[in-house]
Design an enzyme around this catalytic site. Sequence first.
Site, PDB file in Angstrom:
ATOM      1  N   GLU A   1     -50.540  15.864 -15.989  1.00  0.00           N
ATOM      2  CA  GLU A   1     -50.140  15.346 -14.675  1.00  0.00           C
ATOM      3  C   GLU A   1     -48.912  16.114 -14.221  1.00  0.00           C
ATOM      4  O   GLU A   1     -48.018  16.411 -15.023  1.00  0.00           O
ATOM      5  CB  GLU A   1     -49.745  13.857 -14.708  1.00  0.00           C
ATOM      6  CG  GLU A   1     -50.877  12.877 -14.768  1.00  0.00           C
ATOM      7  CD  GLU A   1     -50.395  11.418 -14.763  1.00  0.00           C
ATOM      8  OE1 GLU A   1     -49.368  11.112 -14.146  1.00  0.00           O
ATOM      9  OE2 GLU A   1     -51.075  10.595 -15.403  1.00  0.00           O
TER      10      GLU A   1
ATOM     11  N   GLU B   1     -48.841   8.011 -21.206  1.00  0.00           N
ATOM     12  CA  GLU B   1     -47.412   7.690 -21.077  1.00  0.00           C
ATOM     13  C   GLU B   1     -47.061   6.363 -21.752  1.00  0.00           C
ATOM     14  O   GLU B   1     -46.610   5.413 -21.079  1.00  0.00           O
ATOM     15  CB  GLU B   1     -47.008   7.627 -19.610  1.00  0.00           C
ATOM     16  CG  GLU B   1     -47.250   8.908 -18.848  1.00  0.00           C
ATOM     17  CD  GLU B   1     -46.636   8.896 -17.453  1.00  0.00           C
ATOM     18  OE1 GLU B   1     -46.151   7.834 -17.015  1.00  0.00           O
ATOM     19  OE2 GLU B   1     -46.628   9.963 -16.803  1.00  0.00           O
TER      20      GLU B   1
HETATM   21  C1  BGP Z   1     -47.369   8.641 -13.864  1.00  0.00           C
HETATM   22  C2  BGP Z   1     -48.556   7.761 -14.143  1.00  0.00           C
HETATM   23  C3  BGP Z   1     -49.513   7.641 -13.019  1.00  0.00           C
HETATM   24  C4  BGP Z   1     -48.961   7.786 -11.622  1.00  0.00           C
HETATM   25  C5  BGP Z   1     -47.837   8.803 -11.518  1.00  0.00           C
HETATM   26  C6  BGP Z   1     -47.056   8.788 -10.231  1.00  0.00           C
HETATM   27  O1  BGP Z   1     -46.255   8.140 -14.526  1.00  0.00           O
HETATM   28  O2  BGP Z   1     -49.271   8.201 -15.271  1.00  0.00           O
HETATM   29  O3  BGP Z   1     -50.259   6.483 -13.238  1.00  0.00           O
HETATM   30  O4  BGP Z   1     -48.819   6.624 -10.968  1.00  0.00           O
HETATM   31  O5  BGP Z   1     -46.925   8.708 -12.563  1.00  0.00           O
HETATM   32  O6  BGP Z   1     -45.997   7.885 -10.294  1.00  0.00           O
HETATM   33  P1  BGP Z   1     -45.828   6.682  -9.291  1.00  0.00           P
HETATM   34  O7  BGP Z   1     -47.182   6.162  -9.039  1.00  0.00           O
HETATM   35  O8  BGP Z   1     -44.980   5.694 -10.005  1.00  0.00           O
HETATM   36  O9  BGP Z   1     -45.160   7.243  -8.090  1.00  0.00           O
END
Ligand code: BGP
Length: 458
Positions: free
Chosen positions: A360, A162
């Site tokens: 993801e 990302e």
């Molecule tokens: C994505 C990232 C992760 C993870 C996930 C969940 O953007 O790659 O690292 O953290 O989101 O989001 P958050 O942790 O901000 O709730």
Amino acid sequence: MKYAFPDNFWWGSASSALQTEGTREGETTWDYWFAREPNRFHNGVGPQHTSTFYQHWKTDIQLLKQLNHNSFRTSISWARLIPDGIGEVNPDAVDFYNQVIDELNEQGITPFITLFHFDMPMAMQEIGGWENRDVVDAYARYAQICFELFGDRVLHWFTFNEPIVPVEGGYLYDFHYPNVVDFRRAATVAYHTVLAHAKAVQAYRAGHYAGEIGIVLNLTPSYPRSWNPADVKAAHIADLMFNRSFLDPVLRGEYPADLVALLKSYDQLPACKPEDGFLIAEGKIDLLGINYYQPRRVKCRDSAVNPQAPFMPEWFFDNYEMPGRKMNPYRGWEIYAPGIYDILVNLRDHYGNPRCFISENGMGVENEQRFIENGQINDQYRIDFISEHLSWLHKGISEGCNCLGYHMWTFIDNWSWCNAYKNRYGFIQLDLETQQRTIKKSGEWFAATALNNSFDKE
Ligand code: BGP
């Protein structure tokens, strides 16, 4: 109905070094920022309190096995491997990553490795971070070192996770260090990240390593409120800024002409060198990881722009709250499973149907303890979330999209940047006091789905 997936479909999950490992030699921007502004982190919990993967990697890999993962993505910490970013390699880090990679392979779990997951070594940030082309070169050296050290056993590499998030967080919207608000600097950071990506791809090709290289992008399909041309234009610009600013360079080897023209007309373009174009063209990938959490709904702006305010993407659109949308209230993100299908169809129809997988997808929920039944979290909402997304992914595959797998965020509840442990995403519950791991109901569901390569749903 039974949803069956192609042979060798990748079933697994994703995590990252900084969010799981704990204890580390090299300082990152997160350590530095946390030491100065702990109030920015939920309940004041910082990056040293993660899920202790550095100690528990072996038993954690056993748990991955129990979840029937055939693949797993995590990242290498640049700051752990090369604490000052550019100098000596830390032999303890080499041992650690060798052990993790070897154990995964031994257990039949294919390692997918990311080189940069938001964790900039502080020494590199001190010289300007991604605004400085020397950091681009330092990253390319780091990438090459990783290929040499681990490339015989890691066959799926990702240059960045990302990459737009550090741009947004660090240079536009104030949720990552260095908390700058300046579009032109943001554009420079984004541009240099693409150059760094391309240099790593170039090094990988030059080394004739055995596997493949790609990138992980968070794609947020941009839906206009209506088909009114003003709304459609707003959605198009949001798409250019948030998706195509990375998608086009890595899949087509060049930037969208209308994005370049738009930024030029507002004097927001980064400084380019004549040779950059060739480099970017060489950065085309073998495999795209898609992180999908939420769509982006936009409409044409209701009000005129304040010319005194900093230039922002929102000069061209307003965010739109669609009536009746389904929300995950804990994270404030809309849940829209068909978005996964729309992403795949867009890639099929406009980008030559590249090899890709969902790298993801997931749902962070607060206070999951309230769902404990007989000692186990009964997270039926997560099973519903996954099966709904998988059914749309399945439709995409049945219509010819080249999607090779599905990884969830995440394996064990982990530390989530400024949200720390507010929302839990894992298949496995983490007890923060004891570090005890307990498989949730969704973990069992996923294990069965991976084993059968299919699931049933009405
Ligand atoms: C994505 C990232 C992760 C993870 C996930 C969940 O953007 O790659 O690292 O953290 O989101 O989001 P958050 O942790 O901000 O709730």
